[in-house]
Design a protein around this motif. Structure first.
Motif, PDB file in Angstrom:
ATOM      1  N   ARG A 102     -24.413 -18.071  11.562  1.00  0.00           N
ATOM      2  CA  ARG A 102     -23.647 -19.286  11.861  1.00  0.00           C
ATOM      3  C   ARG A 102     -24.581 -20.449  12.196  1.00  0.00           C
ATOM      4  O   ARG A 102     -24.394 -21.571  11.724  1.00  0.00           O
ATOM      5  N   LEU A 103     -25.602 -20.199  13.045  1.00  0.00           N
ATOM      6  CA  LEU A 103     -26.542 -21.262  13.394  1.00  0.00           C
ATOM      7  C   LEU A 103     -27.325 -21.716  12.162  1.00  0.00           C
ATOM      8  O   LEU A 103     -27.514 -22.918  11.938  1.00  0.00           O
TER       9      LEU A 103
ATOM     10  N   PHE B  38     -34.050 -12.140   8.075  1.00  0.00           N
ATOM     11  CA  PHE B  38     -34.925 -13.042   8.825  1.00  0.00           C
ATOM     12  C   PHE B  38     -34.511 -13.085  10.300  1.00  0.00           C
ATOM     13  O   PHE B  38     -35.363 -13.100  11.198  1.00  0.00           O
ATOM     14  N   ALA B  39     -33.206 -13.111  10.557  1.00  0.00           N
ATOM     15  CA  ALA B  39     -32.727 -13.115  11.944  1.00  0.00           C
ATOM     16  C   ALA B  39     -33.198 -11.873  12.690  1.00  0.00           C
ATOM     17  O   ALA B  39     -33.560 -11.932  13.874  1.00  0.00           O
TER      18      ALA B  39
ATOM     19  N   LEU C 139     -34.662 -19.863  14.325  1.00  0.00           N
ATOM     20  CA  LEU C 139     -33.631 -19.944  13.292  1.00  0.00           C
ATOM     21  C   LEU C 139     -33.354 -21.396  12.911  1.00  0.00           C
ATOM     22  O   LEU C 139     -33.275 -21.740  11.722  1.00  0.00           O
ATOM     23  N   ARG C 140     -33.216 -22.253  13.915  1.00  0.00           N
ATOM     24  CA  ARG C 140     -32.896 -23.652  13.622  1.00  0.00           C
ATOM     25  C   ARG C 140     -34.043 -24.331  12.866  1.00  0.00           C
ATOM     26  O   ARG C 140     -33.821 -25.062  11.901  1.00  0.00           O
ATOM     27  N   ALA C 141     -35.278 -24.074  13.329  1.00  0.00           N
ATOM     28  CA  ALA C 141     -36.431 -24.696  12.673  1.00  0.00           C
ATOM     29  C   ALA C 141     -36.567 -24.220  11.232  1.00  0.00           C
ATOM     30  O   ALA C 141     -36.840 -25.014  10.318  1.00  0.00           O
ATOM     31  N   THR C 142     -36.355 -22.946  11.000  1.00  0.00           N
ATOM     32  CA  THR C 142     -36.472 -22.405   9.648  1.00  0.00           C
ATOM     33  C   THR C 142     -35.366 -22.951   8.747  1.00  0.00           C
ATOM     34  O   THR C 142     -35.609 -23.344   7.592  1.00  0.00           O
ATOM     35  N   ALA C 143     -34.149 -22.999   9.285  1.00  0.00           N
ATOM     36  CA  ALA C 143     -33.037 -23.526   8.491  1.00  0.00           C
ATOM     37  C   ALA C 143     -33.275 -24.990   8.153  1.00  0.00           C
ATOM     38  O   ALA C 143     -32.972 -25.440   7.028  1.00  0.00           O
ATOM     39  N   PHE C 144     -33.824 -25.745   9.073  1.00  0.00           N
ATOM     40  CA  PHE C 144     -34.097 -27.155   8.809  1.00  0.00           C
ATOM     41  C   PHE C 144     -35.181 -27.299   7.741  1.00  0.00           C
ATOM     42  O   PHE C 144     -35.116 -28.185   6.882  1.00  0.00           O
ATOM     43  N   THR C 145     -36.174 -26.402   7.780  1.00  0.00           N
ATOM     44  CA  THR C 145     -37.263 -26.464   6.811  1.00  0.00           C
ATOM     45  C   THR C 145     -36.764 -26.246   5.381  1.00  0.00           C
ATOM     46  O   THR C 145     -37.242 -26.879   4.430  1.00  0.00           O
TER      47      THR C 145
END
Length: 915
Positions: free
Chosen positions: A336-337, A356-357, A367-373
């Protein structure tokens, strides 16, 4: 993706449904839910059952509106329901809304269709379990009838929760939210402590969870939320001092009252009083406490009120409270994040994100940093793509920092220079230039959050940034802006002071200038010990001025370090560069010497050359008038004090509150000593009234004024109680009756009641009942400690009585120990020649002699007290007789000490315990 705003307009919360049916919407639950829905509809009830919501879809407005417009929520609480985000949101939102209607269990109904109850975990739902067992044709009629009765008993729909939308991007964690709520509202556990601790690693989301709880369960706290922190960057030894400042700012904002001068315990008591009077639950958030705090510190965080719930977040610590250990996100929450920035397309990408989680243990920052990347990458999110990205939070943050825009990088560098507390955006802009877009970029990337106090960086972001920041002039630039803001009184002062303390370590040219307002703030807030520590750092630099040494001496006086204060005040005199500095240093030196009882040296140092010539200008005039009058009173010259103060009484009304109170209170004390209790009562009463009108009734000077007024009132009431010296029983009974009358009229904890009670307790000594006197005096002391504080003349009066009781029990060593602790504060507060101080000096000398203590000191104490009896005002004939008897006692050879017990009435005259 964010949740809908739970604060929906009232117009959308119309009474449209009787029952909102919440179920897990899975195949195994659908059949049961459908049977329940059909039965409820057949029973004439209006039912809303939301359509299936994908695990990571947004909760739509229709669902939120339906909850607000329903009379009850019926949760089909299977084992699957707690795992579904949508169900937990519905249940929690309905529960929060139901709070305003009284018992939430009347509006949130839990149907458990399965065997066992362990999965219905939240404590608050225990009372809501109104139906348990399989849903069958035989049980449905009873279920429908129960629901109908609940609906009929309601007076309208639930309505939307009044809490604001939770900040940030909530991703679930409902079991943790309910665990916190269950700890703060422990159901049937009567003696449970209403404190919860959220514990976890850096960046795991402790603060976000606490804020989300405060928002979602807002209706459980109609009195609101008090926020303090963060404190995690402080050493454990510095924590309470910083908590003191943070709580003071929150209290001033909440109460609209000046809370300066209140030490931590008085401040806590003030807040507890106000919250208790409002009789509404309040949540206190203490965010990010340092690691390594001893468990006993928790007692100082909790406000002493049954209406307060306390939520603490921190990385570690064995606390004597319910603890919620916050780990990483669950696999579903992790997806979800991740979906907030890049939603997985299909099962393959979803599996890659889940893998990955698992690698990063569900750490939100990673998680947030990777998703943003990867948010804008066109190719699929295969396992190979995600495997190539860092799975540790520090490296993920480092990769984000590299691709930041120039201004955003500068803003992060500034954050690394300052303390990890909110930074006002206007302050950052003055240091760096325009940063609005930069702040928005950092918030978007999850590296910081923004609130009313400014921009707050993730602590982990700053930890990474500090390892890579190059030394330049940024600390010096930040220091200059901070000094300007502090001088102008701009911004959240406790946060600015924390910034100043951190910058002082990296900007040596401005270090002393940055530390001065920090010392002043702690002193003004009633924490002289911490102020003294800061002054010590200032003086250790070798850059201390005369004003710095005077300030150090002033706080040392407040800490009882009189010899050190004299030394620093003399240093201030040597460094003084003008009349103003000479006057301030000399006055401080004299006050320190007066506290020691060294009046001759104080006179030589300052009082004799200064005389009673009052300065011309306002504040300095009144400050000197109060100090000079105190010097007269301490020396046993209250008439001189009255004469000095009378000319300034009228003009002082326009002075700042503390100065006006100091002058008038000193005048009242001297009036009492000159035999004018009626006038003293009037003046002291005016001081008390002014403090109460300003909401400052917990201030230490207000407590002093209350005692002066109580002594004056008691003196007037005792005028009719004087009896023959031998009639001790009648006197003691009359005193006890007087104290009980005060208790009925003013309350058992009123200063007048406590003063009379202490006198009645001491009267038992005249009746030869030392054990009973010791018991009641000890009990009264505990009330005085709680209500008036430890450094209070009434407490020392009580402890003197306890010493007399031990003396009558022939426990002379214990008597001497108690009186040693009483004498120095009495000299400081009352003066060496005050009747109470003289009696303490005599009794300490007697106790030392009878306990085979140092005979020379015993003789010096008694002889000095006997000399002062002749000239001291207010000395009774009984005390004068005691002084003469004491001179004989301390000179008797030790073998004859036992003979003293035949003349106990001379050594401990009963009248001294009554007068």
């Amino acid at each position: 993706m964010t949740d809908p705003d739970p604060g929906l307009p009232v117009s959308r919360a119309a009474d449209r449904f009787d029952v909102f049916l919440c179920s897990a919407r899975a195949a195994q639950d659908d059949a049961v839910a459908e049977r329940i829905e059909e039965a409820l509809l057949a029973g004439g009830l209006r039912v809303f059952r939301p359509a299936r919501i994908d695990d990571f879809d947004k909760i739509d407005g229709e669902t939120a509106d339906a909850i607000a417009g329903s009379r009850v929520l019926l949760a089909c609480y299977s084992r699957l329901l707690p795992t579904r985000y949508a169900c937990q949101w519905e249940l929690t939102a309905a529960f929060a809304a139901a709070r305003r209607h009284g018992n939430p269990a009347d509006r949130v109904l839990v149907l458990n269709p399965e065997s066992g109850t362990a999965h219905v975990a939240p404590a608050e739902l225990v009372g809501a379990r109104f139906f348990t067992g399989p849903v069958t044709t035989a049980t449905l009629p009873d279920l429908v009838a129960k629901v109908r009765r609940k609906v009929a008993a309601t007076d309208g729909p639930l309505g939307a929760p009044t809490g604001r939308p939770a900040p940030g991007r909530p991703v679930g964690r409902y079991p943790a939210l309910w665990a916190v709520h269950g700890a703060l509202f422990p159901g049937g556990t009567a003696n449970a402590r209403p404190v919860a601790v959220v514990r976890g690693l850096a960046g795991v989301g402790k603060t976000a969870l606490a804020e989300r709880y405060a928002a979602l369960f807002h209706d459980a706290f109609p009195g609101g939320v008090i926020r303090t922190g963060p404190f995690g960057h402080h050493d454990p030894d510095d924590f309470l001092a910083q908590f003191h400042l943070g709580l003071a700012r929150a209290a001033a904002r909440r109460l609209g009252t000046d809370v300066s001068g209140l030490d931590l315990d008085r401040l806590r008591a003030l807040l507890a009083d106000r919250i208790g009077a409002a009789r509404e639950k309040v949540l206190v958030l203490v965010d990010d406490v340092p690691a390594g705090l001893p468990p006993a510190v928790l007692d100082r965080l909790v406000l002493p009120s049954d209406h307060v719930r306390t939520l603490v977040t921190g990385r570690s610590g064995p606390w004597a409270a319910a603890t919620v250990d916050l780990a990483g996100l669950t696999p579903e929450e992790s997806v979800r994040l991740f979906s907030e920035f890049r939603a997985p397309a299909g099962d393959v990408e979803r599996a890659a994100v889940l893998r990955f989680a698992d690698r990063c243990d569900g750490h939100p920052i990673t998680l947030r940093a990777t998703a943003f990347t990867v948010r804008h990458r066109s190719h699929a999110l295969t396992g190979e793509v995600l495997d190539a990205l860092p799975d540790t939070a520090p490296q993920a943050v480092r990769d984000l920092l590299v691709v930041l825009g120039g201004q955003a990088r500068e803003l992060v560098r500034l954050g690394a220079v300052l303390a990890p507390v909110p930074i006002p955006l206007a302050l950052a802009s003055e240091v760096l230039g325009g940063i609005e877009d930069a702040a928005a970029e950092l918030v978007t990337r999850g590296l910081a959050t923004e609130n009313a106090d400014g921009l707050r960086f993730q602590a982990l972001t700053l930890d990474v940034a500090r390892t890579e920041s190059a030394a330049d002039d940024l600390p010096a630039r930040a220091a200059e802006v901070l000094l300007t803001w502090l001088a102008a009184g701009r911004g959240p002062r406790d946060f600015l002071l924390q910034h100043a303390r951190v910058v002082a370590e990296s900007a040596p040219a401005q270090r002393v200038r940055l530390l001065r307002p920090i010392a002043a703030a702690h002193e003004a807030q009633g924490d002289p010990a911490t102020a003294g520590e800061v002054h010590a750092v200032i003086l250790s630099t070798g850059e201390g001025t005369s004003a710095d040494y005077t300030g150090a001496a002033r706080v040392e006086i407040a800490c009882g370090l009189y010899a050190e204060a004299v030394g620093h005040a003399r240093e201030a005199l040597a460094l003084a560069g003008g009349d103003a500095e000479l006057h301030a240093a000399g006055l401080t030196a004299a006050q320190a010497l007066d506290c020691q009882g060294d009046y001759a040296e104080a006179d030589r140092t300052f009082w004799r050359p200064a005389g009673d010539r009052l300065p011309e200008n306002g504040e300095e005039r009144y400050r000197f008038a109060a100090a000079a009058a105190l010097a007269h009173r301490l020396r046993g010259r209250p008439r001189d004090a009255v004469a000095l103060l009378e000319p300034v009484l009228t003009e002082v009304r326009d002075a700042p509150g503390e100065l006006a109170a100091a002058v008038r209170l000193e005048y009242a004390r001297s009036l009492q000593l000159t035999g004018q209790p009626r006038r003293a009562r009037e003046i002291a009463g005016e001081v008390v009234t002014a403090y109460h009108a300003a909401g400052r009734d917990r201030h230490a000077r207000c407590a002093e004024a209350e005692l002066v007024r109580a002594d004056a009132m008691l003196a007037l009431d005792l005028a009719d109680l004087r009896t023959a010296p031998a009639d001790w029983e009648r006197s003691a009974a009359a005193l006890r009756e007087l104290a009980e009358g005060y208790a009925r009229r003013y309350g058992s904890e009123n200063p007048l009641t406590l003063t009379a009670t202490a006198l009645a307790d001491r009267a038992l000594l005249a009746l030869g009942q030392p054990k009973r006197a010791l018991a009641v005096l000890s009990a009264t002391e505990q009330v005085v400690l709680r209500v008036l504080g430890g450094d209070h003349p009434l407490r020392y009066r009580i402890r003197h009585g306890m010493g007399l009781a031990h003396g009558q029990l022939r426990e002379f060593g214990r008597q001497a120990e108690l009186l040693e602790g009483v004498l120095e504060p009495q000299i400081r507060l009352l003066g060496r020649t005050h009747p109470e101080t003289i009696e303490s000096r005599l009794d300490l000398g007697i106790a030392l002699a009878l306990s085979d203590g140092p005979r020379r000191r015993a003789t010096e104490l008694v002889d000095g007290a006997a000399r002062d009896v002749a000239d001291a005002p207010g000395v009774s004939t009984e005390l004068a007789a005691k002084a003469q008897a004491a001179k004989q006692v301390v000179r008797l050879p030790q073998p004859f000490v036992s003979a003293l017990f035949t003349v106990e009435r001379v050594i401990w005259p009963g009248r001294a315990g009554v007068s």
